[in-house]
Design an enzyme around this catalytic site. Structure first.
Site, PDB file in Angstrom:
ATOM      1  N   LYS A 255      78.257  23.791  26.244  1.00  0.00           N
ATOM      2  CA  LYS A 255      78.662  24.540  25.059  1.00  0.00           C
ATOM      3  C   LYS A 255      77.432  24.878  24.219  1.00  0.00           C
ATOM      4  O   LYS A 255      76.664  24.004  23.845  1.00  0.00           O
ATOM      5  CB  LYS A 255      79.639  23.701  24.231  1.00  0.00           C
ATOM      6  CG  LYS A 255      80.045  24.334  22.889  1.00  0.00           C
ATOM      7  CD  LYS A 255      80.907  23.384  22.063  1.00  0.00           C
ATOM      8  CE  LYS A 255      81.173  23.917  20.659  1.00  0.00           C
ATOM      9  NZ  LYS A 255      81.943  22.972  19.836  1.00  0.00           N
ATOM     10  N   ASP A 260      78.268  26.919  13.933  1.00  0.00           N
ATOM     11  CA  ASP A 260      79.730  26.964  13.899  1.00  0.00           C
ATOM     12  C   ASP A 260      80.233  26.866  12.461  1.00  0.00           C
ATOM     13  O   ASP A 260      80.322  25.782  11.890  1.00  0.00           O
ATOM     14  CB  ASP A 260      80.306  25.823  14.739  1.00  0.00           C
ATOM     15  CG  ASP A 260      81.833  25.849  14.770  1.00  0.00           C
ATOM     16  OD1 ASP A 260      82.406  26.910  14.451  1.00  0.00           O
ATOM     17  OD2 ASP A 260      82.432  24.817  15.110  1.00  0.00           O
ATOM     18  N   LYS A 267      85.345  26.165   7.997  1.00  0.00           N
ATOM     19  CA  LYS A 267      85.190  24.740   7.733  1.00  0.00           C
ATOM     20  C   LYS A 267      84.933  24.517   6.242  1.00  0.00           C
ATOM     21  O   LYS A 267      84.342  25.367   5.578  1.00  0.00           O
ATOM     22  CB  LYS A 267      83.983  24.191   8.504  1.00  0.00           C
ATOM     23  CG  LYS A 267      84.084  24.197  10.011  1.00  0.00           C
ATOM     24  CD  LYS A 267      82.802  23.650  10.610  1.00  0.00           C
ATOM     25  CE  LYS A 267      82.817  23.699  12.130  1.00  0.00           C
ATOM     26  NZ  LYS A 267      83.752  22.737  12.724  1.00  0.00           N
ATOM     27  N   ASP A 278      75.601  22.487  17.316  1.00  0.00           N
ATOM     28  CA  ASP A 278      76.793  22.665  18.145  1.00  0.00           C
ATOM     29  C   ASP A 278      76.450  23.308  19.493  1.00  0.00           C
ATOM     30  O   ASP A 278      77.335  23.586  20.284  1.00  0.00           O
ATOM     31  CB  ASP A 278      77.832  23.514  17.396  1.00  0.00           C
ATOM     32  CG  ASP A 278      79.260  23.171  17.782  1.00  0.00           C
ATOM     33  OD1 ASP A 278      79.477  22.107  18.390  1.00  0.00           O
ATOM     34  OD2 ASP A 278      80.159  23.978  17.486  1.00  0.00           O
ATOM     35  N   ASP A 337      88.360  27.760  14.737  1.00  0.00           N
ATOM     36  CA  ASP A 337      87.413  26.643  14.750  1.00  0.00           C
ATOM     37  C   ASP A 337      87.555  25.789  15.998  1.00  0.00           C
ATOM     38  O   ASP A 337      86.828  24.819  16.172  1.00  0.00           O
ATOM     39  CB  ASP A 337      87.588  25.788  13.494  1.00  0.00           C
ATOM     40  CG  ASP A 337      86.420  24.839  13.264  1.00  0.00           C
ATOM     41  OD1 ASP A 337      85.316  25.136  13.762  1.00  0.00           O
ATOM     42  OD2 ASP A 337      86.609  23.814  12.585  1.00  0.00           O
ATOM     43  N   GLU A 339      86.698  26.882  18.878  1.00  0.00           N
ATOM     44  CA  GLU A 339      86.029  27.950  19.638  1.00  0.00           C
ATOM     45  C   GLU A 339      85.278  27.444  20.858  1.00  0.00           C
ATOM     46  O   GLU A 339      85.074  28.176  21.826  1.00  0.00           O
ATOM     47  CB  GLU A 339      85.063  28.709  18.720  1.00  0.00           C
ATOM     48  CG  GLU A 339      83.685  28.106  18.542  1.00  0.00           C
ATOM     49  CD  GLU A 339      83.680  26.712  17.930  1.00  0.00           C
ATOM     50  OE1 GLU A 339      82.786  25.918  18.264  1.00  0.00           O
ATOM     51  OE2 GLU A 339      84.566  26.406  17.113  1.00  0.00           O
ATOM     52  N   ARG A 341      86.048  25.413  23.243  1.00  0.00           N
ATOM     53  CA  ARG A 341      86.823  25.429  24.486  1.00  0.00           C
ATOM     54  C   ARG A 341      87.005  26.846  25.015  1.00  0.00           C
ATOM     55  O   ARG A 341      87.225  27.041  26.219  1.00  0.00           O
ATOM     56  CB  ARG A 341      88.165  24.734  24.262  1.00  0.00           C
ATOM     57  CG  ARG A 341      89.095  25.400  23.269  1.00  0.00           C
ATOM     58  CD  ARG A 341      90.166  24.471  22.723  1.00  0.00           C
ATOM     59  NE  ARG A 341      89.592  23.469  21.856  1.00  0.00           N
ATOM     60  CZ  ARG A 341      90.291  22.522  21.241  1.00  0.00           C
ATOM     61  NH1 ARG A 341      91.616  22.452  21.408  1.00  0.00           N
ATOM     62  NH2 ARG A 341      89.705  21.649  20.463  1.00  0.00           N
TER      63      ARG A 341
END
Length: 499
Positions: A255, A260, A267, A278, A337, A339, A341
């Protein structure tokens, strides 16, 4: 990061260094000294200077002409490769400011020597790229480390091989830390892709980069969707190491969310701090394939870096939008959020298309992993037999991982009224890490084109907690990115390379 100069010597009597490191074990109420000949006199004063032998305790005492300072590092209750790795790394980390260090810990075999070499190299890490004028006040990492091994192994070809391997491992871990520590104004999808290309430029690794047009052409709807809210477009990077004659193929998917914000599912401010890291999963798989090539392992390793920046804007995906993943599966986005996956789904489909012998994905995926396992354990999900191999590799390298179950009763939460799947069940906080694993499993392909072929062996590593140390330093790990999973995955690649 510049790796320390690392070497092995047969005797401490032939050396000079700023600091000599010796060890102490915590055996009941009385610590026991482990030091080379000539330093037995320290035993009488251990308790007087506060030495307990506890892990991470370092006590400095006056030394000799050859070693102006002697540092006694706690090994813990028992001597093992794991304990020695942590002790050596802790000593080198805490001795920042010294130029040269000699380490004389109890080494009985090659495994112990390898652990001390590895720990020493890992402990010398420092990230100063953004320190500016304040860098003068920061202690520089140790530059030279000599490990004392007073037996036949010192000076051998095996010792040279172990030293070189330790430096490759430390360099790989440092690369992850450097990338994860770089702020998002400098590290975004395009520059992360460029950094990956530069990292492997002199190695036998083929590089393929998909930009926005190529992602659209080839149907990578998850990566495109997550990245469409940013002015800095997404990327997919494939790094392929395929030595001639390699019998097995390990695929790695990482990933790579360079920042993010949560997208339109924004968030809160506190949760957004640190989201530059991230992309740690992508950095991890990059580092592993590079190290495999540097060590010339006889295994095919392919890394897929799924890179995007998750930003809110007029072009960002909205809750309720539907994305089409590379294999045609449609996903209703209920939470922007969730995202990671979505980009990982595309990467897993691409990796599966090559039908490797196994797939491991690495992601800072869920806050639920932190709630369940804290900040030092990585959660592992996947096929039981293959997960066992991953856990064996983690145990061999001293990395802490824990298998999590597939909670099949949660699968119904992924149903969508308008698409094949939803990416999250908004309002349901139960088993968030497990639900994410169930989602990713939907994108693992088969071992062949036969209708009844089994799924490719697969393991999912959630490093949301273990990927960053926000607390006090420990062992060879300082504060900030940890580089976790690099050593375990490299060990897996080594296992795959053996007949």
């Amino acid at each position: 990061m510049v790796a320390p100069e690392l070497s092995v010597s047969r005797s401490a009597s032939d050396l000079t260094a700023d600091v000599l490191v010796v060890g102490a074990t915590a055996e009941g109420k009385t610590p026991r000294l482990h030091a080379p000949n000539g330093f037995e006199f320290l035993s009488a004063s251990l308790s007087a200077v506060g030495v307990t032998g506890a892990v991470d305790q370092l006590v400095r005492v006056p030394g000799t002409a050859e070693f102006p300072t002697v540092a006694i590092i706690g090994i813990g209750a028992t001597i093992s490769p794991d304990a020695l790795r942590l002790a050596a790394g802790s000593a080198v980390r805490q001795l920042a400011g010294a130029t040269s260090v000699a380490i004389a810990l109890p080494l009985d075999d090659a495994a112990a020597l390898a652990a001390v070499l590895e720990g020493s190299a890992l402990g010398a890490y420092s990230f100063t790229a953004y320190k500016g004028t304040s860098i003068d006040s920061q202690k520089s990492p140790v530059e030279r480390v000599t490990v004392v091994a007073d037996h036949a192994l010192a000076g051998s070809e095996e010792a040279t091989t172990l030293t070189e391997r330790a430096l490759v491992i430390a360099s790989a871990v440092a690369e992850v830390k450097d990338l994860a520590a770089t702020p998002a104004n400098d590290l975004y999808p395009e520059t992360l892709a460029t950094a990956a290309e530069a990292s492997v430029r002199d190695l036998p690794i083929d590089v393929t980069v998909w930009d926005e047009d190529a992602l659209k052409r080839d149907g990578f709807g998850g990566i495109l969707g997550v990245g469409q809210g940013s002015s800095r477009g997404p990327r997919l990077v494939k790094l392929a190491y395929a030595p001639e004659g390699a019998a097995r193929h390990l695929a790695l998917v990482g990933k790579g969310i360079t920042f993010d914000t949560g997208g339109l599912s924004l968030k809160p401010a506190a949760s957004m701090l640190g989201m530059k890291d991230d992309m740690t999963g992508a950095a991890t798989v990059l580092a592993v394939v590079r190290a495999a090539a540097e060590l010339k392992l006889n295994v095919r390793v392919t890394a897929w870096l799924c890179i995007a920046e998750n930003m809110p804007s007029g072009t960002a995906i909205r809750p309720g939008d539907v994305l089409r993943i590379k294999n045609g599966t449609t996903v209703e986005v209920t939470n922007t959020d969730a995202e990671g996956r979505l980009v990982m789904a595309d990467g897993l489909v691409a990796a599966s298309a090559e039908m490797p012998d196994a797939i491991v994905d690495v992601a800072t995926l869920t806050g639920a992993a932190v709630v369940a396992l804290g900040n030092r354990y990585s959660g592992v999900m996947g096929n039981d037999a293959f997960v066992a191999q991953v856990l064996d590799a983690a145990k061999a390298t001293g990395e802490t991982m824990w298998q999590m179950p597939f909670a099949e009763e949660l699968k119904g939460l992924l149903r969508s009224d308008v698409a094949d799947l939803v990416n999250a069940k908004v309002g349901n906080r139960a088993g968030g890490m497990l639900l994410a694993g169930l989602f990713l499993r939907e994108f693992i392909g088969k071992t062949s084109d036969e209708p009844d072929a089994p799924s490719i062996p697969w393991a999912h590593l959630d490093i949301a907690g273990s990927g960053t140390n926000g607390e006090s330093a420990y062992g060879f790990t300082g504060t900030g990115p940890t580089g976790v999973a690099v050593r375990s995955l490299l060990r897996m690649a080594e296992d795959f390379s053996r007949p």
